[in-house]
Scaffold this motif. Sequence first.
Motif, PDB file in Angstrom:
ATOM      1  N   ARG A 102      19.453  35.612  80.685  1.00  0.00           N
ATOM      2  CA  ARG A 102      19.680  35.306  82.101  1.00  0.00           C
ATOM      3  C   ARG A 102      21.017  35.900  82.537  1.00  0.00           C
ATOM      4  NH1 ARG A 102      19.685  29.433  83.427  1.00  0.00           N
ATOM      5  NH2 ARG A 102      21.291  29.473  81.848  1.00  0.00           N
ATOM      6  N   PHE A 103      21.108  36.329  83.792  1.00  0.00           N
ATOM      7  CA  PHE A 103      22.351  36.898  84.303  1.00  0.00           C
ATOM      8  C   PHE A 103      23.507  35.912  84.187  1.00  0.00           C
ATOM      9  CE2 PHE A 103      19.521  39.909  86.537  1.00  0.00           C
ATOM     10  CZ  PHE A 103      20.112  41.081  86.115  1.00  0.00           C
ATOM     11  N   GLU A 104      23.226  34.627  84.411  1.00  0.00           N
ATOM     12  CA  GLU A 104      24.276  33.618  84.296  1.00  0.00           C
ATOM     13  C   GLU A 104      24.821  33.569  82.870  1.00  0.00           C
ATOM     14  OE1 GLU A 104      21.158  32.812  85.457  1.00  0.00           O
ATOM     15  OE2 GLU A 104      21.580  32.754  87.598  1.00  0.00           O
ATOM     16  N   ASP A 105      23.919  33.660  81.886  1.00  0.00           N
ATOM     17  CA  ASP A 105      24.350  33.644  80.488  1.00  0.00           C
ATOM     18  C   ASP A 105      25.131  34.908  80.132  1.00  0.00           C
ATOM     19  OD1 ASP A 105      23.198  31.140  80.002  1.00  0.00           O
ATOM     20  OD2 ASP A 105      21.248  32.039  79.557  1.00  0.00           O
ATOM     21  N   ALA A 106      24.746  36.035  80.720  1.00  0.00           N
ATOM     22  CA  ALA A 106      25.471  37.286  80.477  1.00  0.00           C
ATOM     23  C   ALA A 106      26.895  37.189  81.023  1.00  0.00           C
ATOM     24  CB  ALA A 106      24.736  38.458  81.126  1.00  0.00           C
ATOM     25  N   GLU A 107      27.042  36.599  82.202  1.00  0.00           N
ATOM     26  CA  GLU A 107      28.374  36.449  82.799  1.00  0.00           C
ATOM     27  C   GLU A 107      29.228  35.475  81.988  1.00  0.00           C
ATOM     28  OE1 GLU A 107      27.300  35.409  86.789  1.00  0.00           O
ATOM     29  OE2 GLU A 107      27.487  37.481  87.461  1.00  0.00           O
ATOM     30  N   VAL A 108      28.622  34.394  81.492  1.00  0.00           N
ATOM     31  CA  VAL A 108      29.353  33.443  80.649  1.00  0.00           C
ATOM     32  C   VAL A 108      29.805  34.135  79.371  1.00  0.00           C
ATOM     33  CG1 VAL A 108      29.095  31.362  79.228  1.00  0.00           C
ATOM     34  CG2 VAL A 108      28.283  31.375  81.588  1.00  0.00           C
TER      35      VAL A 108
END
Length: 95
Positions: free
Chosen positions: A49-55
């Motif tokens: 997920r993009f959110e996980d990539a940013e984290v």
Amino acid sequence: MTNEPPKPKGAMSVSDFANWASIGRTTAWKEIRDGHLRAVKVCARTIIRFEDAEVWLATRPQLAVPLRETGLPNRDLSKRFCECLAMSLFFITWL
């Protein structure tokens, strides 16, 4: 009103993540295996997920750049360079 582009929503493949993060696919899989990057399975596909990539990106260690007290080059390296240069000149004149 801000000029920032909207954040992407959704997910990407491991290959797309590797391209996005400018890392190799092997490194991406290692990050997943080591538990640093969260990935999910959807049928046979592994997606991030993009959110996980940013984290993941936000939690990477920051590069520590040593601050020097002066703008002068490192004295140890300069001294070693001078010693090497002196040895080179000695051998050239000796020949």
